[in-house]
Structure formats: C-alpha cells, structure tokens
Write a protein that holds these residues in place. Sequence first.
Motif, PDB file in Angstrom:
ATOM      1  N   UNK A   1      30.949  38.669  31.276  1.00 47.03           N
ATOM      2  CA  UNK A   1      32.225  38.414  31.959  1.00 47.03           C
ATOM      3  C   UNK A   1      33.389  38.519  30.969  1.00 47.03           C
ATOM      4  N   UNK A   2      33.223  38.003  29.762  1.00 46.81           N
ATOM      5  CA  UNK A   2      34.295  38.029  28.757  1.00 46.81           C
ATOM      6  C   UNK A   2      34.651  39.461  28.346  1.00 46.81           C
ATOM      7  N   UNK A   3      33.679  40.353  28.388  1.00 53.67           N
ATOM      8  CA  UNK A   3      33.894  41.723  27.910  1.00 53.67           C
ATOM      9  C   UNK A   3      34.241  42.703  29.029  1.00 53.67           C
ATOM     10  N   UNK A   4      34.219  42.249  30.270  1.00 55.21           N
ATOM     11  CA  UNK A   4      34.432  43.149  31.407  1.00 55.21           C
ATOM     12  C   UNK A   4      35.713  42.787  32.142  1.00 55.21           C
ATOM     13  N   UNK A   5      36.162  43.742  32.933  1.00 54.23           N
ATOM     14  CA  UNK A   5      37.166  43.403  33.922  1.00 54.23           C
ATOM     15  C   UNK A   5      36.430  42.772  35.088  1.00 54.23           C
ATOM     16  N   UNK A   6      37.152  41.959  35.866  1.00 52.57           N
ATOM     17  CA  UNK A   6      36.495  41.135  36.866  1.00 52.57           C
ATOM     18  C   UNK A   6      37.080  41.344  38.260  1.00 52.57           C
ATOM     19  N   UNK A   7      36.224  41.188  39.251  1.00 53.99           N
ATOM     20  CA  UNK A   7      36.630  41.176  40.651  1.00 53.99           C
ATOM     21  C   UNK A   7      36.375  39.768  41.188  1.00 53.99           C
ATOM     22  N   UNK A   8      37.314  39.265  41.956  1.00 54.71           N
ATOM     23  CA  UNK A   8      37.223  37.929  42.525  1.00 54.71           C
ATOM     24  C   UNK A   8      37.286  38.043  44.038  1.00 54.71           C
ATOM     25  N   UNK A   9      36.268  37.524  44.704  1.00 58.84           N
ATOM     26  CA  UNK A   9      36.182  37.537  46.152  1.00 58.84           C
ATOM     27  C   UNK A   9      36.237  36.086  46.636  1.00 58.84           C
TER      28      UNK A   9
ATOM     29  N   UNK B   1      37.999  30.440  36.024  1.00 54.97           N
ATOM     30  CA  UNK B   1      38.046  31.110  34.715  1.00 54.97           C
ATOM     31  C   UNK B   1      38.047  30.092  33.578  1.00 54.97           C
ATOM     32  N   UNK B   2      38.798  28.999  33.719  1.00 55.74           N
ATOM     33  CA  UNK B   2      38.793  27.955  32.689  1.00 55.74           C
ATOM     34  C   UNK B   2      37.396  27.379  32.511  1.00 55.74           C
TER      35      UNK B   2
ATOM     36  N   UNK C   1      41.941  34.628  32.646  1.00 53.59           N
ATOM     37  CA  UNK C   1      42.061  35.170  33.996  1.00 53.59           C
ATOM     38  C   UNK C   1      42.833  36.489  34.048  1.00 53.59           C
ATOM     39  N   UNK C   2      43.358  36.962  32.914  1.00 56.77           N
ATOM     40  CA  UNK C   2      43.982  38.282  32.922  1.00 56.77           C
ATOM     41  C   UNK C   2      42.930  39.391  33.007  1.00 56.77           C
TER      42      UNK C   2
END
Length: 153
Positions: free
Chosen positions: A74-82, A107-108, A114-115
């Motif tokens: 997760x730290x190394x990727x871009x993320x999708x939030x559903x 994210x915290x 969260x960027x």
Amino acid sequence: MCEQSTGWHEPPRQASYLLRLTLPLPPGINEQYATVNGHRVSTLVARRFKQQVRASVQALERQGKITDALREHFRQSYLALFLDFYFATPLKRDLDGGLKITQDALCESLGLNDNRVVDIHLLKHIDPLHPHLYVELEAIADWRFDKEYVVLS
C-alpha cells in the motif's frame, strides 16, 4: 468487523492487495469540527470514529488479514478507495460528508499518506436497521498519470 455487507457490490476484483472492512458510519461534516477559542478542533464524535477505525484495523492485524507485506505494498502503490455508505434514511446525509474523515482515519491507521489515493468511488445505500460503512482499499498495480509537464519559471 471484516464481514461483507448485504447490499449490492461490484464483483470481487482480482487484486492481490485489497483490504475490506465494515465500519460504523462516520459523523457528518457538521459534527466533525468545533470552534474553541477561535481554533477549529476535532469533536469528540470525530475522535471516537477515528479510534473505532484504528481498533478495526488493529483487529484485522491480529487476525493476520493486515500484514507487513500488505502495508508495504500500500505504501508503494497508488490507491483506490471504495466507500459504500448505508444510511438510515435516503436524504438526511450528503454522500460526501464522511469521505475525508474516513480516508484520513483509515490511512492514518495503516501508516499511509492519503495523497496516494488517486481513485475514489462513493455509493449511497439505505439500511435503516443497521447503518454502516463498507470500505475497500485497493493497491492499483498499473496507475499512470496523464502526460507530465515541465513547469518553466
């Protein structure tokens, strides 16, 4: 708190880095902040929601559903939030009022910035007997930004 809700959802995506959890509904935007001595501060209900998210994440860690490898990916990727909001009534709450506090709290709790979130999907459902929030956080393996431009000063 990792059960899937009973409403409509997309078919499960074939992602190896996907976190699913069910949370209580976050407070509405008008309940998240108060002004104290001229300063904006988080309300008790907002802080309580963030604690509930943290507790849910910790429970998933204890169950082995959140591993160091998952966090690192997760730290190394871009993320999708559903986010699937299940409200008690259809028109009392805005759909987007719980987005930022949920994104921040999740994210915290995971130690993420969260960027990294580049894709957000929000859905509104009704569940008068059991209002809740169904969340999926997914690492996007192939995210590409549009062509990058060089800014000349």
